[in-house]
Design an enzyme around this catalytic site. Structure first.
Site, PDB file in Angstrom:
ATOM      1  N   LYS A  33      21.725  10.665  48.317  1.00 49.44           N
ATOM      2  CA  LYS A  33      22.801   9.433  49.008  1.00 49.44           C
ATOM      3  C   LYS A  33      23.484   9.234  47.286  1.00 49.44           C
ATOM      4  CE  LYS A  33      19.145   6.199  47.135  1.00 49.44           C
ATOM      5  NZ  LYS A  33      18.096   4.742  47.234  1.00 49.44           N
ATOM      6  N   TYR A 261      46.616  -6.565  28.836  1.00 50.14           N
ATOM      7  CA  TYR A 261      46.455  -8.173  30.060  1.00 50.14           C
ATOM      8  C   TYR A 261      46.028  -9.145  28.868  1.00 50.14           C
ATOM      9  CZ  TYR A 261      48.099  -5.205  33.741  1.00 50.14           C
ATOM     10  OH  TYR A 261      49.018  -4.823  34.375  1.00 50.14           O
TER      11      TYR A 261
HETATM   12  C1  LIG Z   1      17.749   5.347  46.556  1.00 53.22           C
HETATM   13  C2  LIG Z   1      16.043   5.668  47.001  1.00 53.22           C
HETATM   14  C3  LIG Z   1      14.872   6.182  46.066  1.00 53.22           C
HETATM   15  C4  LIG Z   1      15.450   7.015  45.252  1.00 53.22           C
HETATM   16  O1  LIG Z   1      14.997   6.040  43.517  1.00 53.22           O
HETATM   17  P1  LIG Z   1      14.861   6.674  42.491  1.00 53.22           P
HETATM   18  O2  LIG Z   1      14.789   5.495  41.677  1.00 53.22           O
HETATM   19  O3  LIG Z   1      16.279   6.958  41.754  1.00 53.22           O
HETATM   20  O4  LIG Z   1      14.666   7.837  42.035  1.00 53.22           O
HETATM   21  C5  LIG Z   1      13.842   6.492  46.703  1.00 53.22           C
HETATM   22  N1  LIG Z   1      13.275   5.774  47.776  1.00 53.22           N
HETATM   23  C6  LIG Z   1      13.818   4.904  48.291  1.00 53.22           C
HETATM   24  C7  LIG Z   1      13.972   4.212  49.981  1.00 53.22           C
HETATM   25  C8  LIG Z   1      15.645   4.835  47.810  1.00 53.22           C
HETATM   26  O5  LIG Z   1      16.357   3.891  48.332  1.00 53.22           O
END
Ligand SMILES: *Cc1c(COP(=O)(O)O)cnc(C)c1O
Length: 372
Positions: A33, A261
């Site tokens: 994702k 800045y």
């Molecule tokens: C993002 C996510 C993961 C992965 O988590 P990591 O800590 O990056 O391994 C797994 N399960 C769900 C439901 C997530 O949203």
């Protein structure tokens, strides 16, 4: 090119293989994702397609982009999908997340009916994050209903852990117990999954039939405690991402010169201030001048002043070779020195997850291709 992100796809393949060996016989589902945590959705998926049982993404558009790019592995969408998009999800052969027992369940069944095949679903149970999922108390009846439903194919049942980075967490045990209670009546052929990277590493009893690993496949650790524990056990990961730019110019300025800045920084001594051509629009947090560093000619230099939208400043007084055109490493290795995403994260008050995920999609990425 103003800055470059270099991503080693071979490192990602290696990390997936290392995690697979660690958790076997449980299977590793890479979580890609958010543009594969900034590493590039399509490229990461291409490097892993065919090696993994499926991918997990957050939203339908990510799954559709993968299908558009001819990724053929199964894809599980972890997040919500609007009812009006269920037809597109079904047509793309996407596995969806379901927890509803009301009208949305009917929408899913309708989409399956229209598509002429059952919808593959992963039922989500909320065991303690208070995010998505059905309540544990509702689970036995609802899961039985899903399993018996002619328009559904119950592919998996899953949950998510709230505190798995902690080495001793009674909460993780409670969540695992709640998950076992909720899924007791589920057919053994239905895949159970609850662990993300931290739990997959630290809590063997959470591995079940599959683990959903995001951060670890990119060679980053969920937390410093996870890293320490796993390194002590001889388990390592290879960070896949490096981030570099070049100095635009270097000024010689006297002591007490304001920089940037708000005149937020004044030189303490006669200094050489280097100007970087990237700022927060390119992914460098605005507060990186408070505690952040970069590498120039293998030496650490402080980021100073407030990071601007497209520019930032470094103090390279002690790097006599620093000049316009010198390579600046924000994440990665230069000579004997390394700055990890976790270090930049800590310097800017966040975690490595956020640091890499916020690297904008418009920054060019160069890929080192995985060996076949
Ligand atoms: C993002 C996510 C993961 C992965 O988590 P990591 O800590 O990056 O391994 C797994 N399960 C769900 C439901 C997530 O949203």
């Amino acid at each position: 090119m103003i800055a470059e992100l270099r991503i080693d796809l071979g490192a990602i393949v290696r990390n997936v293989d290392a995690l697979a060996a660690l958790v076997a016989p449980a299977r590793v589902v890479p979580v890609i994702k958010s543009n594969a945590y900034g590493h590039g959705l399509i490229e990461v998926a291409r490097a892993l397609d065919g090696r993994v049982p499926r991918f997990a993404v957050y939203e339908l558009d990510e799954a559709l982009a993968l299908r558009e790019a001819k990724i053929s592995s199964p894809i599980h969408v972890l997040g919500p999908i609007r009812a009006s998009k269920l037809g597109a999800a079904h047509a793309a052969g996407v596995e969806i997340t379901l927890w509803d027992g009301g009208s949305y369940l009917e929408d899913v069944a309708d989409a399956a009916h229209d598509g002429g095949a059952p919808f593959r679903v992963h039922a989500k149970i909320d065991t303690g994050v208070a995010r998505l999922g059905m309540r544990v108390a509702d689970a036995p009846a609802r899961l039985a209903r899903y399993a018996a439903h002619p328009s559904l194919e119950l592919a998996g049942v899953f949950s998510h852990l709230a505190a798995a980075e902690e080495l001793d967490s009674t909460f993780t045990r409670e969540q695992l117990d709640a998950f076992a209670t909720a899924t007791r009546g589920v057919d053994p052929g239905v895949e159970r999954h609850i662990a993300a990277t931290a739990a997959a590493m630290l809590w063997p009893e959470t591995r079940l039939e599959a683990v959903r690993t995001g951060i670890g496949i990119y060679g980053l650790w969920p937390s410093p405690e996870t890293e320490r524990t796993m390194r002590d056990r001889g388990f390592s990961l290879k960070p896949a991402l490096e981030w570099r730019t070049r100095l635009v110019l270097v000024h010689d300025v006297p002591a007490h010169t304001p920089v940037g800045y708000g005149c937020a920084y004044h030189t303490k001594r006669p200094s050489r201030i280097g100007v970087l051509p990237i700022g927060y629009a390119e992914g460098l947090p605005r507060n990186a001048g408070e505690h952040g560093h970069v590498l120039i000619v293998g030496q650490r230099c402080r980021i100073v002043g407030r990071v601007c939208m497209n520019m930032a400043f470094v103090d390279c007084t002690d790097v006599s070779d620093a000049a316009a055109g010198s390579i600046v490493t924000l994440i990665g290795t230069d000579g004997h020195a390394t700055i990890g995403a976790d270090e930049l994260a800590a310097a800017t008050g966040t975690i490595a997850y956020e640091t890499v995920t916020r690297l904008p999609a418009h920054v060019p990425r160069t890929y080192l291709v995985a060996a076949p």
